[in-house]
Design an enzyme around this catalytic site. Structure first.
Site, PDB file in Angstrom:
ATOM      1  N   GLU A  33      -4.124   6.997   2.675  1.00 18.35           N
ATOM      2  CA  GLU A  33      -5.319   6.470   1.996  1.00 18.35           C
ATOM      3  C   GLU A  33      -6.170   7.625   1.482  1.00 18.35           C
ATOM      4  O   GLU A  33      -6.468   8.566   2.223  1.00 18.35           O
ATOM      5  CB  GLU A  33      -6.101   5.605   2.986  1.00 18.35           C
ATOM      6  CG  GLU A  33      -6.472   4.259   2.452  1.00 18.35           C
ATOM      7  CD  GLU A  33      -5.280   3.377   2.082  1.00 18.35           C
ATOM      8  OE1 GLU A  33      -5.064   3.207   0.863  1.00 18.35           O
ATOM      9  OE2 GLU A  33      -4.599   2.858   2.973  1.00 18.35           O
ATOM     10  N   THR A  35      -5.311   9.857  -0.520  1.00 16.79           N
ATOM     11  CA  THR A  35      -4.484  11.048  -0.674  1.00 16.79           C
ATOM     12  C   THR A  35      -3.980  11.170  -2.102  1.00 16.79           C
ATOM     13  O   THR A  35      -3.546  12.245  -2.516  1.00 16.79           O
ATOM     14  CB  THR A  35      -3.263  10.968   0.263  1.00 16.79           C
ATOM     15  OG1 THR A  35      -2.736   9.645   0.181  1.00 16.79           O
ATOM     16  CG2 THR A  35      -3.654  11.260   1.706  1.00 16.79           C
ATOM     17  N   ASP A  36      -4.035  10.068  -2.865  1.00 19.92           N
ATOM     18  CA  ASP A  36      -3.418  10.082  -4.206  1.00 19.92           C
ATOM     19  C   ASP A  36      -4.096  11.084  -5.141  1.00 19.92           C
ATOM     20  O   ASP A  36      -3.426  11.879  -5.788  1.00 19.92           O
ATOM     21  CB  ASP A  36      -3.357   8.663  -4.825  1.00 19.92           C
ATOM     22  CG  ASP A  36      -4.699   7.959  -4.886  1.00 19.92           C
ATOM     23  OD1 ASP A  36      -5.679   8.460  -4.264  1.00 19.92           O
ATOM     24  OD2 ASP A  36      -4.787   6.909  -5.540  1.00 19.92           O
ATOM     25  N   LEU A 125      -4.216  -6.740  -3.143  1.00 17.77           N
ATOM     26  CA  LEU A 125      -2.751  -6.724  -3.052  1.00 17.77           C
ATOM     27  C   LEU A 125      -2.133  -6.425  -4.417  1.00 17.77           C
ATOM     28  O   LEU A 125      -0.933  -6.563  -4.619  1.00 17.77           O
ATOM     29  CB  LEU A 125      -2.226  -8.045  -2.475  1.00 17.77           C
ATOM     30  CG  LEU A 125      -2.780  -8.358  -1.072  1.00 17.77           C
ATOM     31  CD1 LEU A 125      -2.185  -9.642  -0.526  1.00 17.77           C
ATOM     32  CD2 LEU A 125      -2.511  -7.209  -0.109  1.00 17.77           C
ATOM     33  N   SER A 126      -2.983  -6.045  -5.340  1.00 19.40           N
ATOM     34  CA  SER A 126      -2.571  -5.532  -6.633  1.00 19.40           C
ATOM     35  C   SER A 126      -1.915  -6.555  -7.553  1.00 19.40           C
ATOM     36  O   SER A 126      -0.833  -6.337  -8.107  1.00 19.40           O
ATOM     37  CB  SER A 126      -1.660  -4.311  -6.465  1.00 19.40           C
ATOM     38  OG  SER A 126      -1.826  -3.506  -7.596  1.00 19.40           O
ATOM     39  N   SER A 128      -3.141  -6.994 -10.313  1.00 15.88           N
ATOM     40  CA  SER A 128      -3.288  -6.373 -11.641  1.00 15.88           C
ATOM     41  C   SER A 128      -2.030  -5.580 -12.006  1.00 15.88           C
ATOM     42  O   SER A 128      -1.505  -5.721 -13.116  1.00 15.88           O
ATOM     43  CB  SER A 128      -4.529  -5.476 -11.695  1.00 15.88           C
ATOM     44  OG  SER A 128      -4.492  -4.463 -10.720  1.00 15.88           O
ATOM     45  N   ASP A 172      -0.073   1.657  -7.382  1.00 20.45           N
ATOM     46  CA  ASP A 172       0.170   0.215  -7.492  1.00 20.45           C
ATOM     47  C   ASP A 172       1.276  -0.092  -8.498  1.00 20.45           C
ATOM     48  O   ASP A 172       2.199  -0.865  -8.223  1.00 20.45           O
ATOM     49  CB  ASP A 172      -1.106  -0.517  -7.925  1.00 20.45           C
ATOM     50  CG  ASP A 172      -2.235  -0.334  -6.922  1.00 20.45           C
ATOM     51  OD1 ASP A 172      -2.001   0.287  -5.868  1.00 20.45           O
ATOM     52  OD2 ASP A 172      -3.348  -0.797  -7.218  1.00 20.45           O
TER      53      ASP A 172
END
Ligand code: ADP
Ligand code: MG
Length: 385
Positions: A33, A35-36, A125-126, A128, A172
């Site tokens: 989390e 970290t991206d 939960l994405s 999109s 995502d």
């Protein structure tokens, strides 16, 4: 779950023609989390909630997009004159993908596109990314082009960043496009290389929605990012090869932590240790060491809550209340923070009782009835039939 035949009927009844159908899944992040944007690692899995996209050509040069979820349609009168900007409408997401593909030099023909999904909308939960990736596959089929999964993910991220105007990372779209059944995916956000790590079939992904989303999130997100950058700049003064916290180590915190503000030090400690935990979690999965995975998830939650300070009373309660329930392997808050969902890895035979008991405990302690989904790691986007 999704009924493809019912969906084909929806498209057929509306457009009097047979659609080609594609599915793209939602996702849950198991560990990794914040970290991206430090160019580090994340480890999501695709879940068995998906968006379906049905597409068929039109001869009138129009693009018609229909969402069964919204019971609403958007018509673009001329596929060769696409809108330049979003209009704050659900159709911005699929249209952003169409505009982005056109930007790659493809001439858009007319087509009818139907969408329908069972990914809960706006729950973290994405949905999109699912709608974007399903749309991308559908439109690519009509254009007669294919892109490798990682490239498709980048195009969808670009659509969400630049057309919709949402500042999301790559995770995502990447997992929706590249997920594999019964696997988590360890993604290196620096170069988009990835490894699949098997999730044993007897392990369920139990996703518990706290039903809260604290409005501080926007401002806090900005200040967290600033603190992470501050910490990185301090380390880079001594070690110029450190471009992002991905390049830093716990040693750096020992050596240079005293030069950082207390908050920057804590945020950096979360990011640096979370990166190490995420890689270790993938190793643990590859060696079927679920006990170690559970330990890493628990440590990740504590770090997220205490060092990154991105949890909240409700999420901490959801994690604490799961601890002694039979079958639990590991639990932590997943997603951007300040509310949203927890991810619980649970032995499958215990999952239904686990979900019921967790729901009852959370309702009585917090006074809100949570939504709890029992999922399994599903495959990435694909054509159906
Ligand atoms: P999340 O990705 O966590 O579900 P977002 O706010 O990022 O939440 O994305 C949700 C938005 O995606 C919805 O408000 C809608 O605009 C769009 N969307 C998702 N699924 C569909 C669908 N099946 N049909 C139309 N629009 C959708
Ligand atoms: Mg989203």
């Amino acid at each position: 779950m999704h009924d493809v035949n019912a969906f084909r009927n929806i498209h057929r009844n509306r457009f009097q023609t047979e659609p080609t159908v594609f599915a793209a899944p939602g996702r849950v992040n198991i560990i990794g989390e914040h970290t991206d944007y430090a160019e580090g690692f994340v480890m999501p899995a695709a879940i068995d909630f998906a968006t379906l996209a049905g597409i068929s050509p039109r001869s009138d040069g129009k693009i018609v997009i229909y969402s069964e979820n919204y019971g609403d349609e958007r018509v673009i009168d001329d596929a060769k004159a696409l809108p330049a900007a979003a209009i704050k409408h659900w159709s911005d997401y699929p249209l952003g993908v169409i505009v982005t593909l056109a930007g790659e030099g493809h001439t858009m023909p007319g087509f009818s596109l139907s969408l329908w999904g069972d990914v809960p909308l706006g729950s973290g939960l994405s949905s999109s990314a699912a709608v974007e990736v399903a749309t991308a596959l559908a439109v690519c089929s009509i254009l007669g082009v294919t892109y490798p999964g990682p490239v498709l993910a980048r195009l969808c991220q670009k659509a969400e960043n630049q057309f919709v105007g949402a500042n999301c990372g790559i995770m995502d779209q990447f997992i929706s496009a590249n997920g594999a059944e019964d696997h988590a995916l360890l993604l290196d956000c620096r170069d988009l290389s990835f490894k699949l790590a098997p999730i044993p079939h007897n392990v369920a992904l139990v996703i518990a929605n706290t039903m809260v989303s604290h409005s501080v999130a926007g401002g806090e997100y900005t200040s967290r990012r600033a603190e992470v950058e501050e910490a990185c700049a301090v380390i880079a003064r001594h070690r110029p090869e450190v471009k992002f916290l991905r390049d830093a180590t716990p040693e750096d915190l020992k050596n240079y932590g005293h030069e950082m503000s207390p908050n920057a030090l804590k945020r950096a400690r979360h990011v640096i240790t979370e990166n190490i935990r995420t890689v270790a979690a993938a190793e643990a999965l590859m060696h079927h060491n679920l006990k170690e995975l559970g330990r890493l998830m628990a440590e990740a939650h504590t770090s997220y809550s205490q060092d990154f300070e991105a949890s909240c009373v409700e999420a901490d309660a959801m994690v604490a209340l799961a601890q002694d329930l039979p079958g639990l392997i590991g639990a932590r808050l997943t997603g951007g923070g300040f509310g949203g969902c927890t991810i619980n890895l649970v032995e499958r035979e215990h999952a239904p009782a686990f979900a019921e008991a967790l729901g009852a405990r959370y309702s009585s302690e917090i006074g809100i009835v949570p939504q709890i989904h029992i999922c399994h790691a599903a495959s990435g986007a694909h054509r159906i039939g």
